[in-house]
Design an enzyme around this catalytic site. Structure first.
Site, PDB file in Angstrom:
ATOM      1  N   ASN A  48       1.560  10.801  13.801  1.00  0.00           N
ATOM      2  CA  ASN A  48       1.560  11.622  12.419  1.00  0.00           C
ATOM      3  C   ASN A  48       2.249  12.898  12.706  1.00  0.00           C
ATOM      4  OD1 ASN A  48      -1.099  12.300  13.611  1.00  0.00           O
ATOM      5  ND2 ASN A  48      -1.843  13.115  11.614  1.00  0.00           N
ATOM      6  N   GLU A  50       2.912  16.136  10.109  1.00  0.00           N
ATOM      7  CA  GLU A  50       2.553  17.052   9.238  1.00  0.00           C
ATOM      8  C   GLU A  50       3.544  18.063   8.854  1.00  0.00           C
ATOM      9  OE1 GLU A  50      -1.374  18.295   9.526  1.00  0.00           O
ATOM     10  OE2 GLU A  50      -2.317  16.187   9.259  1.00  0.00           O
ATOM     11  N   CYS A  59       2.663   9.458   8.200  1.00  0.00           N
ATOM     12  CA  CYS A  59       1.635   8.786   8.948  1.00  0.00           C
ATOM     13  C   CYS A  59       1.974   8.222  10.130  1.00  0.00           C
ATOM     14  CB  CYS A  59       0.950   7.796   8.002  1.00  0.00           C
ATOM     15  SG  CYS A  59      -0.072   8.339   6.865  1.00  0.00           S
ATOM     16  N   GLU A  61       1.553   5.352  11.295  1.00  0.00           N
ATOM     17  CA  GLU A  61       1.987   3.867  11.323  1.00  0.00           C
ATOM     18  C   GLU A  61       3.211   3.940  10.692  1.00  0.00           C
ATOM     19  OE1 GLU A  61      -0.851   5.380  10.124  1.00  0.00           O
ATOM     20  OE2 GLU A  61      -2.417   4.230   9.621  1.00  0.00           O
ATOM     21  N   CYS A  93      -3.919   3.926   5.826  1.00  0.00           N
ATOM     22  CA  CYS A  93      -4.010   4.418   4.465  1.00  0.00           C
ATOM     23  C   CYS A  93      -3.226   3.372   3.585  1.00  0.00           C
ATOM     24  CB  CYS A  93      -3.373   5.582   4.157  1.00  0.00           C
ATOM     25  SG  CYS A  93      -1.536   5.755   4.317  1.00  0.00           S
ATOM     26  N   CYS A  96       0.587   3.192   3.939  1.00  0.00           N
ATOM     27  CA  CYS A  96       0.960   2.394   5.259  1.00  0.00           C
ATOM     28  C   CYS A  96       0.863   0.886   4.907  1.00  0.00           C
ATOM     29  CB  CYS A  96       0.288   3.172   6.374  1.00  0.00           C
ATOM     30  SG  CYS A  96       0.684   4.640   6.623  1.00  0.00           S
TER      31      CYS A  96
HETATM   32  N1  THU Z   1      -2.999   9.722   8.722  1.00  0.00           N
HETATM   33  C1  THU Z   1      -2.185   8.843   9.371  1.00  0.00           C
HETATM   34  O1  THU Z   1      -1.329   9.189  10.259  1.00  0.00           O
HETATM   35  N2  THU Z   1      -2.275   7.360   9.176  1.00  0.00           N
HETATM   36  C2  THU Z   1      -3.327   7.044   8.021  1.00  0.00           C
HETATM   37  O2  THU Z   1      -3.198   5.706   7.878  1.00  0.00           O
HETATM   38  C3  THU Z   1      -4.031   8.041   7.573  1.00  0.00           C
HETATM   39  C4  THU Z   1      -3.595   9.465   7.478  1.00  0.00           C
HETATM   40  C5  THU Z   1      -2.838  11.213   8.742  1.00  0.00           C
HETATM   41  C6  THU Z   1      -1.991  11.890   7.716  1.00  0.00           C
HETATM   42  C7  THU Z   1      -2.454  13.259   7.977  1.00  0.00           C
HETATM   43  O3  THU Z   1      -1.532  13.970   9.036  1.00  0.00           O
HETATM   44  C8  THU Z   1      -3.729  13.030   8.524  1.00  0.00           C
HETATM   45  O4  THU Z   1      -3.915  11.633   9.110  1.00  0.00           O
HETATM   46  C9  THU Z   1      -5.121  13.430   7.593  1.00  0.00           C
HETATM   47  O5  THU Z   1      -4.767  12.601   6.311  1.00  0.00           O
END
Ligand code: THU
Length: 142
Positions: A48, A50, A59, A61, A93, A96
């Protein structure tokens, strides 16, 4: 038959743990790694990323999928996903799931099972009745 056997799933999860290393998650503190296995046996890593404008976060994925597709790969077998804890369950999530379904609706999704092992899901199980091309066609004015 599962599209990925248990030992391959365990190895893919180990690759997701390695893929998590460069995660950029200063706001949530929640680092995620993804390892996307394609039909040729290559693995595409994602973590991920941010942003201070939170909604711009991507994310792990989706990073893995977009890296692969941008390199001409669209056929996938499995994706492993792991959060900050190597053994805690961490499912993809909803956004994704939809992006993964675009290319492989029957993708195997590997996550920790919360008890030191792996759980192998089917994407169709995680995203039943997904919006797909048939919905797009049906909704068009004739
Ligand atoms: N996140 C992912 O990378 N993949 C997911 O399927 C769920 C959430 C990340 C996004 C954010 O940077 C952190 O997790 C908290 O939500």
């Amino acid at each position: 038959m599962s599209p990925i056997d248990l030992s391959a799933a365990e190895e893919l999860l180990r690759q997701a743990i390695r893929a998590r290393e460069p995660a950029y998650a200063p706001y949530s503190g929640f680092s995620v790694g993804a390892a996307l296995l394609d039909a040729h046996g290559s693995v595409h890593a994602g973590c991920n990323v941010e942003n201070v404008s939170f909604g711009l976060t991507v994310c792990a994925e989706r990073i893995a999928v977009f890296k692969a597709v941008s390199e001409g790969v669209r056929d996938f077998r499995a994706i492993a996903v792991v959060g900050p804890d190597d053994t805690a369950a961490c499912a993809p999530c909803g956004s994704c799931r939809q992006v993964l379904a675009e290319f492989t609706p029957e993708l195997a999704v590997v996550t920790p099972d919360g008890e030191g092992g792996v759980r192998i899901w089917s994407l169709a199980e995680l995203l039943p009745a997904a919006f797909d091309r048939t919905d797009l066609q049906a909704g068009r004015p004739s």
